[in-house]
Design a protein around this motif. Structure first.
Motif, mmCIF file in Angstrom:
data_model
loop_
_atom_site.group_PDB
_atom_site.id
_atom_site.type_symbol
_atom_site.label_atom_id
_atom_site.label_comp_id
_atom_site.label_asym_id
_atom_site.label_seq_id
_atom_site.Cartn_x
_atom_site.Cartn_y
_atom_site.Cartn_z
ATOM 1 N N ILE A 82 0.869 -1.170 0.000
ATOM 2 C CA ILE A 82 0.000 0.000 0.000
ATOM 3 C C ILE A 82 0.908 1.221 0.000
ATOM 4 C CG2 ILE A 82 -1.717 1.288 1.330
ATOM 5 C CD1 ILE A 82 -2.302 -1.536 2.706
ATOM 6 N N GLU A 83 0.678 2.142 -0.936
ATOM 7 C CA GLU A 83 1.459 3.372 -0.994
ATOM 8 C C GLU A 83 0.520 4.568 -1.043
ATOM 9 O OE1 GLU A 83 4.097 3.365 -4.353
ATOM 10 O OE2 GLU A 83 5.300 1.719 -3.550
ATOM 11 N N VAL A 84 0.874 5.595 -0.299
ATOM 12 C CA VAL A 84 0.168 6.868 -0.373
ATOM 13 C C VAL A 84 1.225 7.938 -0.627
ATOM 14 C CG1 VAL A 84 -1.237 8.561 0.848
ATOM 15 C CG2 VAL A 84 -1.742 6.123 1.086
ATOM 16 N N VAL A 85 1.044 8.648 -1.731
ATOM 17 C CA VAL A 85 1.997 9.679 -2.153
ATOM 18 C C VAL A 85 1.341 11.041 -1.975
ATOM 19 C CG1 VAL A 85 3.419 10.531 -4.058
ATOM 20 C CG2 VAL A 85 2.920 8.075 -3.883
ATOM 21 N N ASP A 86 2.020 11.934 -1.247
ATOM 22 C CA ASP A 86 1.498 13.293 -1.110
ATOM 23 C C ASP A 86 2.574 14.292 -1.531
ATOM 24 O OD1 ASP A 86 3.112 14.176 1.158
ATOM 25 O OD2 ASP A 86 1.793 13.033 2.463
ATOM 26 N N THR A 87 2.236 15.569 -1.488
ATOM 27 C CA THR A 87 3.142 16.605 -1.996
ATOM 28 C C THR A 87 3.734 17.443 -0.870
ATOM 29 O OG1 THR A 87 1.231 18.023 -2.412
ATOM 30 C CG2 THR A 87 2.066 16.743 -4.267
ATOM 31 N N ARG A 88 3.967 16.825 0.274
ATOM 32 C CA ARG A 88 4.651 17.499 1.384
ATOM 33 C C ARG A 88 5.882 16.696 1.761
ATOM 34 N NH1 ARG A 88 2.519 21.752 4.448
ATOM 35 N NH2 ARG A 88 4.682 21.821 5.072
ATOM 36 N N GLY A 89 6.807 16.589 0.817
ATOM 37 C CA GLY A 89 8.047 15.872 1.067
ATOM 38 C C GLY A 89 8.897 16.499 2.157
ATOM 39 N N ASP A 90 8.595 17.748 2.490
ATOM 40 C CA ASP A 90 9.334 18.433 3.553
ATOM 41 C C ASP A 90 8.837 18.036 4.939
ATOM 42 O OD1 ASP A 90 6.885 19.716 2.887
ATOM 43 O OD2 ASP A 90 7.512 21.515 3.964
ATOM 44 N N ARG A 91 7.727 17.296 5.007
ATOM 45 C CA ARG A 91 7.159 16.872 6.296
ATOM 46 C C ARG A 91 7.135 15.349 6.349
ATOM 47 N NH1 ARG A 91 1.857 19.985 7.888
ATOM 48 N NH2 ARG A 91 2.603 19.412 9.955
#
Length: 140
Positions: A82-91
């Motif tokens: 299971i993968e969840v990709v978001d756009t807050r790589g800084d957190r």
């Protein structure tokens, strides 16, 4: 002559969907994952709980207005990833030590308890992937 074709030794299945970084998107991630697992003939527990936690984290902590998160499910041999990709790589997420008085902060602890393996993989900026793997029961 009627012949049966041999099934491939390693069947790879995958599912991917983009969802809004909102509570509604997180709920939809759990519902879609549950339905996809049913379609594949796989048990929904504990995967649906893991999806719910990771999607909720993406919608809450990984949220950037106007950007979606992505849910991916992969089955390779006896492993569900299971993968969840978001756009807050800084957190980057981390396990928190909570007390009984804490109202939040138990999501990753739950994921760690339910999954066989889990982790975080930095992606191309600004993305990150939080993933979890489950070993599937052997079916005959």
């Amino acid at each position: 002559m009627n012949r049966k074709l041999a099934q491939p030794v390693s069947c790879v299945r995958n599912f991917s969907v983009l969802l809004s970084s909102t509570p509604r998107g997180a709920r939809l991630a759990r519902l879609l994952a549950t339905e996809q697992l049913r379609t594949w003939g796989l048990p929904s527990d504990p995967a649906q709980l893991i999806v719910a936690e990771l999607a909720n984290n993406a919608a809450t902590h990984g949220r950037v207005p106007g950007r979606n998160f992505q849910l991916l499910l992969y089955v390779v041999r006896d492993t569900l990833r299971i993968e969840v990709v978001d756009t807050r790589g800084d957190r980057l997420p981390c396990l928190r030590h909570t007390t009984s008085a804490d109202q939040t902060g138990r999501g990753l602890t739950l994921v760690a308890a339910l999954a066989d393996r889990w982790g975080v993989t930095p992606g191309l900026p600004p993305r990150k992937t939080v993933w979890a793997e489950l070993t599937l029961p052997v079916t005959e």
